[in-house]
Design a protein around this motif. Structure first.
Motif, PDB file in Angstrom:
ATOM      1  N   VAL A   1      -5.274   0.994   4.455  1.00 29.58           N
ATOM      2  CA  VAL A   1      -4.548   0.291   3.626  1.00 29.58           C
ATOM      3  C   VAL A   1      -4.924   0.656   2.246  1.00 29.58           C
ATOM      4  CG1 VAL A   1      -4.532  -2.137   2.516  1.00 29.58           C
ATOM      5  CG2 VAL A   1      -4.299  -1.678   5.159  1.00 29.58           C
TER       6      VAL A   1
ATOM      7  N   LEU B   1       2.423   3.678   3.993  1.00 26.21           N
ATOM      8  CA  LEU B   1       1.385   3.339   5.325  1.00 26.21           C
ATOM      9  C   LEU B   1       1.849   3.678   6.444  1.00 26.21           C
ATOM     10  CD1 LEU B   1      -0.775   1.308   5.832  1.00 26.21           C
ATOM     11  CD2 LEU B   1       0.873  -0.672   6.422  1.00 26.21           C
TER      12      LEU B   1
ATOM     13  N   SER C   1      -0.757  -4.717   7.604  1.00 27.08           N
ATOM     14  CA  SER C   1      -1.731  -4.143   6.978  1.00 27.08           C
ATOM     15  C   SER C   1      -2.901  -4.330   7.600  1.00 27.08           C
ATOM     16  CB  SER C   1      -1.688  -4.575   5.365  1.00 27.08           C
ATOM     17  OG  SER C   1      -0.717  -4.372   4.725  1.00 27.08           O
TER      18      SER C   1
ATOM     19  N   ALA D   1      -2.846   3.600   1.379  1.00 27.91           N
ATOM     20  CA  ALA D   1      -1.523   3.029   1.067  1.00 27.91           C
ATOM     21  C   ALA D   1      -1.146   2.732  -0.352  1.00 27.91           C
ATOM     22  CB  ALA D   1      -0.815   2.429   1.907  1.00 27.91           C
TER      23      ALA D   1
ATOM     24  N   TYR E   1       5.566   1.052  -0.287  1.00 33.37           N
ATOM     25  CA  TYR E   1       4.134   0.923   0.212  1.00 33.37           C
ATOM     26  C   TYR E   1       4.340   0.867   1.748  1.00 33.37           C
ATOM     27  CZ  TYR E   1       0.220  -1.732   2.344  1.00 33.37           C
ATOM     28  OH  TYR E   1      -0.960  -2.071   3.154  1.00 33.37           O
TER      29      TYR E   1
END
Length: 280
Positions: A143, A270, A132, A146, A266
């Motif tokens: 981030v 991302l 991240s 996401a 996630y």
């Protein structure tokens, strides 16, 4: 199912339980185990002839509340060690490797292990924090986007599940499992091509243009759908566990299953955002 730690337990996967399975799950002698409508007449059980949930003799059964509390606890650990990984991105790779190993071990263990589940959360926190931080340095604000995307998919899926509009089906589950295997094979091949230098694109095969857009966008959208369906499977398994009143220890497996799916979701969101922003 998406999480063998949950689906391997007959009390969670919705299968009919035999007396032997009940004794194994609840660690109780046969004389103490009773199932309304099975070991007693259906009329006395009051279920109108339908297969009733199993009533566990455990004084501390799995509930939605203790499942949520354990899930929150694990994600607090992920966030805490994610902060470490954010400032020390070098820990992302070892975190990913250790997390993969612990994830497999936890998934196929017959009994939940709290230390191993917590260790998995620690490793994944380092991994997520590291990647991240790297992505945020390259694409500012990605981030938070996401995270919002992950929460949105989770929230919508949960609401649809609670409303009864979304449920799994044997046919759809088989299709999803086949798609997951195909996605895994694609990811492994793509990783090998990138590591060996055969494909020099930063995203490997995901960077190939198809119909005017990167292949990674199509693959990413499919992966997000698979993760969302996995959430539905997790919700159903948790629901079965609560209805069957399995011992509270299985709430750890439920929390682990949700954590695995949400972390996968996630990462996919991302990466999809990064590919989209990189193609601008």
């Amino acid at each position: 199912m998406s999480n063998p730690a949950l689906s391997n337990n007959p009390a969670l996967n919705g299968k009919t339980l035999s007396a032997d399975e009940l004794r194994r799950i609840y660690d109780q002698p046969a004389a103490q185990t009773q199932r309304p409508g099975i070991d007693t007449p259906v009329e006395q059980a009051g279920f109108g002839g339908e297969q009733p949930p199993v009533v566990a003799p455990s004084d501390r059964p799995m509930t939605y509340e203790n499942t949520i509390s354990k899930t929150v606890m694990l994600f607090v650990i992920v966030l805490a060690f994610g902060a470490v990984g954010w400032f020390m991105p070098i820990l992302a790779l070892p975190g990913a490797i250790i997390g993969l190993v612990l994830g497999l071990v936890n998934s196929f263990k017959k009994e939940p292990s709290v230390p191993l589940i917590v260790s998995y959360a620690v490793a994944q926190g380092l991994f997520l924090g590291g990647i991240s931080g790297i992505f945020e340095a390259r694409w500012s604000g990605i981030v938070s986007q996401a995270v919002i995307g992950t929460l949105a998919v989770f929230g919508v899926t949960l609401l649809l599940f609670r409303s009864g509009k979304v449920r799994t089906s044997p046919r759809m589950t088989k299709m999803v499992l086949i798609a997951m295997v195909g996605y895994l094979v694609f990811s492994v091949v793509n990783m090998i091509l990138m590591w060996t230098g055969v494909n020099s694109d930063p995203w490997g095969l995901r960077g190939v243009q198809l119909f005017g857009m990167p292949l990674g966008v199509i693959i990413g959208a499919l992966a997000i759908f698979l993760a969302a369906y996995s959430l539905v499977m997790d919700f159903e398994l948790i629901q079965n566990g609560v209805r069957n009143r399995v011992p509270e220890k299985w709430a750890w497996s439920a929390a682990f299953g949700l954590m695995v799916t949400l972390i996968w979701l996630y990462v996919e969101i991302l990466r999809l955002l990064a590919i989209l922003r990189g193609s601008d």
